[in-house]
Scaffold this active site. Structure first.
Site, PDB file in Angstrom:
ATOM      1  N   TYR A  39       2.377 -85.052  13.894  1.00  0.00           N
ATOM      2  CA  TYR A  39       2.704 -84.877  12.479  1.00  0.00           C
ATOM      3  C   TYR A  39       3.571 -83.646  12.275  1.00  0.00           C
ATOM      4  O   TYR A  39       3.746 -82.831  13.175  1.00  0.00           O
ATOM      5  CB  TYR A  39       1.429 -84.769  11.641  1.00  0.00           C
ATOM      6  CG  TYR A  39       0.707 -83.438  11.771  1.00  0.00           C
ATOM      7  CD1 TYR A  39       0.799 -82.468  10.781  1.00  0.00           C
ATOM      8  CD2 TYR A  39      -0.068 -83.147  12.892  1.00  0.00           C
ATOM      9  CE1 TYR A  39       0.139 -81.246  10.892  1.00  0.00           C
ATOM     10  CE2 TYR A  39      -0.738 -81.945  13.023  1.00  0.00           C
ATOM     11  CZ  TYR A  39      -0.630 -80.995  12.016  1.00  0.00           C
ATOM     12  OH  TYR A  39      -1.270 -79.790  12.145  1.00  0.00           O
ATOM     13  N   LYS A 155       2.173 -80.804  18.130  1.00  0.00           N
ATOM     14  CA  LYS A 155       1.583 -80.888  16.784  1.00  0.00           C
ATOM     15  C   LYS A 155       0.880 -82.240  16.655  1.00  0.00           C
ATOM     16  O   LYS A 155       1.364 -83.182  16.000  1.00  0.00           O
ATOM     17  CB  LYS A 155       2.664 -80.689  15.722  1.00  0.00           C
ATOM     18  CG  LYS A 155       2.129 -80.166  14.384  1.00  0.00           C
ATOM     19  CD  LYS A 155       3.248 -79.637  13.532  1.00  0.00           C
ATOM     20  CE  LYS A 155       2.768 -79.196  12.163  1.00  0.00           C
ATOM     21  NZ  LYS A 155       1.891 -78.021  12.192  1.00  0.00           N
ATOM     22  N   LEU A 211       0.921 -73.220  18.921  1.00  0.00           N
ATOM     23  CA  LEU A 211       1.972 -73.936  18.215  1.00  0.00           C
ATOM     24  C   LEU A 211       2.893 -72.931  17.543  1.00  0.00           C
ATOM     25  O   LEU A 211       2.434 -72.107  16.744  1.00  0.00           O
ATOM     26  CB  LEU A 211       1.377 -74.866  17.163  1.00  0.00           C
ATOM     27  CG  LEU A 211       2.394 -75.665  16.347  1.00  0.00           C
ATOM     28  CD1 LEU A 211       3.068 -76.715  17.220  1.00  0.00           C
ATOM     29  CD2 LEU A 211       1.737 -76.323  15.153  1.00  0.00           C
TER      30      LEU A 211
END
Length: 296
Positions: A39, A155, A211
């Protein structure tokens, strides 16, 4: 919340625009059964999508990393998301994009053979930033052990460990959970973390355990542009606890000062001077670049 009370703003699913409360996905979708998908969250200011190309490229990297065929070219993604954004009633938005491996039967951990079409979902919510008091007074956080897998740079939809950490923070009346792994600072449950020590802005480096947020990258750019002393290197738990300032950054929070960790004050327990400088720089950048649609 029932279907009748779900938001009705226009959304997108597999080639069709329709009200969000009318869209449905198969119970056999691998995103539902396995969390098998990726996503993106993309902020929109005054109907200007911030760094759309960069978000689309990160989405592409996540898809490639998990072996899902990218259903659109970069140009097609830009057209789709721009069209979705333009049809909302609100100017400041949070665009959500999700791609799963698709619908397959029977349920099997292995990828379906032959491959099935990915499921593509996108919708937009009003962008709701924290109250002004949090930027002015700061927020509290607690530390947790990082129990996630070893590819946090993807992600991915599989966010159960992040969900549990975030709820632990909520239960402790904290804004964020700061993840520690083997004595090292990694990131927040839904944010990146910065430290300040002796006037130097410190940031953990990107890698497979963290991330790299778009806001994280922007803060680094602004620090360099305005000559703030900066070091990107591995950071320890001890450095976190001894920092003069601690910040969290994300698309939905922008930059927030953390003034207490595990019930212990950070520095003097108030937002610090380097934070005040960066907040001013960031807000100026938002007004002059983000809200004008410039991709600087």
């Amino acid at each position: 919340m029932t279907v009748a009370t779900l938001p009705a703003q226009l959304a997108y699913l597999n080639g069709r625009f329709a009200p969000l409360n009318e869209l449905q996905v198969s119970v056999l979708d691998r995103g539902f059964l396995f969390g098998d998908g990726v996503y993106e969250m993309i902020p929109v200011y005054s109907r200007c999508i911030f760094r759309l190309a960069e978000h689309i490229r990160r989405l592409g990297r996540s898809l490639a990393a998990v072996g899902i065929s990218n259903p659109h070219s970069e140009a097609e993604w830009q057209q789709l998301l721009t069209q979705l954004m333009a049809q909302q009633d609100f100017a400041d938005q949070s665009l959500y994009v999700q791609v799963t491996r698709g619908v397959a039967y029977p349920r099997n951990h292995a990828f379906p053979q032959p491959a099935v079409a990915p499921t593509v979902l996108a919708f937009s919510d009003p962008l709701e930033l924290p109250p002004a008091s949090q930027y002015q007074q700061g927020v509290h956080a607690l530390t947790v052990r990082d129990i996630r897998w070893l590819r946090c740079d993807i992600k991915a939809l599989s966010l159960l460990a992040n969900v549990l950490a975030k709820q632990q923070a909520v239960d402790a009346r904290c804004a964020e959970a700061i993840m520690l792994r083997d004595g090292s600072l990694i990131e927040g449950a839904a944010s990146n973390i910065f430290l300040v020590k002796d006037g130097v802005l410190l940031a953990p480096p990107t890698g497979e355990l963290m991330l790299a947020g778009i806001t994280y990258e922007l803060v680094l750019e602004l620090a360099q542009q305005y000559g703030l002393p900066l070091a990107v290197r591995p950071l320890s738990e001890a450095e976190l606890r001894e920092a003069d300032e601690v910040w969290l950054t994300s698309s939905s929070k922008e930059i927030l000062p953390i003034v207490k960790i595990d019930d212990q004050p950070v520095g003097n327990g108030r937002p610090g001077p380097i934070y005040q400088t960066m907040l001013s720089v960031y807000q100026s950048y938002k007004a002059t670049v983000m809200r004008r649609g410039e991709q600087v």
